[in-house]
Scaffold this motif. Structure first.
Motif, short mmCIF file in Angstrom:
data_model
loop_
_atom_site.label_atom_id
_atom_site.label_comp_id
_atom_site.label_asym_id
_atom_site.label_seq_id
_atom_site.Cartn_x
_atom_site.Cartn_y
_atom_site.Cartn_z
N ALA A 90 0.84 -1.20 0.00
CA ALA A 90 0.00 0.00 0.00
C ALA A 90 0.87 1.24 0.00
O ALA A 90 1.89 1.31 0.70
N GLY A 91 0.46 2.22 -0.82
CA GLY A 91 1.23 3.44 -0.97
C GLY A 91 2.21 3.40 -2.13
O GLY A 91 2.77 4.44 -2.51
N GLY A 92 2.41 2.22 -2.70
CA GLY A 92 3.33 2.08 -3.81
C GLY A 92 2.72 2.47 -5.14
O GLY A 92 1.57 2.92 -5.22
N SER A 93 3.52 2.29 -6.20
CA SER A 93 3.10 2.69 -7.54
C SER A 93 3.36 1.57 -8.54
O SER A 93 4.27 0.75 -8.34
N LEU A 151 -1.19 2.54 -24.64
CA LEU A 151 -2.00 3.19 -23.62
C LEU A 151 -1.37 2.88 -22.27
O LEU A 151 -0.93 1.74 -22.04
N TYR A 152 -1.33 3.88 -21.39
CA TYR A 152 -0.70 3.69 -20.09
C TYR A 152 -1.69 4.00 -18.96
O TYR A 152 -2.64 4.76 -19.14
N LEU A 153 -1.40 3.42 -17.81
CA LEU A 153 -2.11 3.79 -16.60
C LEU A 153 -1.08 3.87 -15.48
O LEU A 153 -0.57 2.84 -15.02
N GLN A 154 -0.76 5.09 -15.07
CA GLN A 154 0.14 5.30 -13.94
C GLN A 154 -0.70 5.27 -12.68
O GLN A 154 -1.64 6.04 -12.54
N MET A 155 -0.34 4.38 -11.77
CA MET A 155 -1.11 4.21 -10.55
C MET A 155 -0.23 4.53 -9.36
O MET A 155 0.78 3.85 -9.13
N ASN A 156 -0.59 5.56 -8.63
CA ASN A 156 0.15 5.97 -7.44
C ASN A 156 -0.72 5.82 -6.20
O ASN A 156 -1.93 5.69 -6.29
N SER A 157 -0.08 5.85 -5.04
CA SER A 157 -0.79 5.75 -3.76
C SER A 157 -1.76 4.57 -3.77
O SER A 157 -2.94 4.71 -3.39
N LEU A 158 -1.28 3.45 -4.19
CA LEU A 158 -2.14 2.27 -4.32
C LEU A 158 -2.67 1.81 -2.98
O LEU A 158 -1.99 1.91 -1.95
N LYS A 159 -3.89 1.31 -3.01
CA LYS A 159 -4.57 0.82 -1.81
C LYS A 159 -4.93 -0.66 -2.00
O LYS A 159 -5.08 -1.12 -3.13
N SER A 198 -0.88 -5.07 -1.12
CA SER A 198 -0.94 -5.61 0.24
C SER A 198 -0.86 -4.48 1.25
O SER A 198 -0.24 -3.45 1.01
N SER A 199 -1.50 -4.70 2.39
CA SER A 199 -1.53 -3.66 3.43
C SER A 199 -0.33 -3.78 4.35
O SER A 199 0.41 -4.74 4.32
#
Length: 134
Positions: free
Chosen positions: A14-17, A80-88, A133-134
């Motif tokens: 969690a919190g990763g990208s 096509l891209y999807l940047q995912m930050n602050s993952l939960k 993961s948390s």
């Protein structure tokens, strides 16, 4: 034949990208009005995460990811891209790329956020798994 191939999924805390990629053909890009990212968690329906109107490069997001995810396109290599930050942990799902080769009828376009409806997209990739993961 439309071919979409996702990559970039994985396991993070969690919190990763993570940055997802969807490789498409030039035909797919030029024949698509919208492309989008969708996700499906076990036991849940597929839901729209982000979509982009390719010609104008206008992006749309589900409220659950707004401010954390960014959809983008590279029309030089048809990706096509999807940047995912602050993952939960709630972001854990199989992520799919999809394209839409025609505009829906007016009565659909009048609906709010129709571009995030999975049923509106006609071509799909095989998906890439994202686990947080948390």
């Amino acid at each position: 034949q439309v071919q979409l191939a996702e990559s970039g999924g994985g396991s993070v805390q969690a919190g990763g990208s993570l940055k997802l990629s969807c490789a498409a053909s030039d035909v797919t890009f030029y024949n698509s009005y919208y492309m989008g990212w969708f996700r499906q968690a076990p036991g849940k329906e597929r839901e729209g995460v982000a979509a982009i109107y390719l010609s104008d490069n206008v992006a749309y997001y589900d409220d659950s990811v707004k401010g954390r995810f960014t959809i983008s396109q590279d029309n030089t290599d048809y990706t096509l891209y999807l940047q995912m930050n602050s993952l939960k942990p709630d972001d854990t799902a199989m992520y799919y790329c999809a394209s839409k080769s025609s505009l829906p009828p007016a009565h659909v376009r009048d609906e709010d956020r129709w571009f995030l409806w999975p049923g509106e997209y006609n071509s799909w990739g095989q998906g890439t798994q994202v686990t947080v993961s948390s």
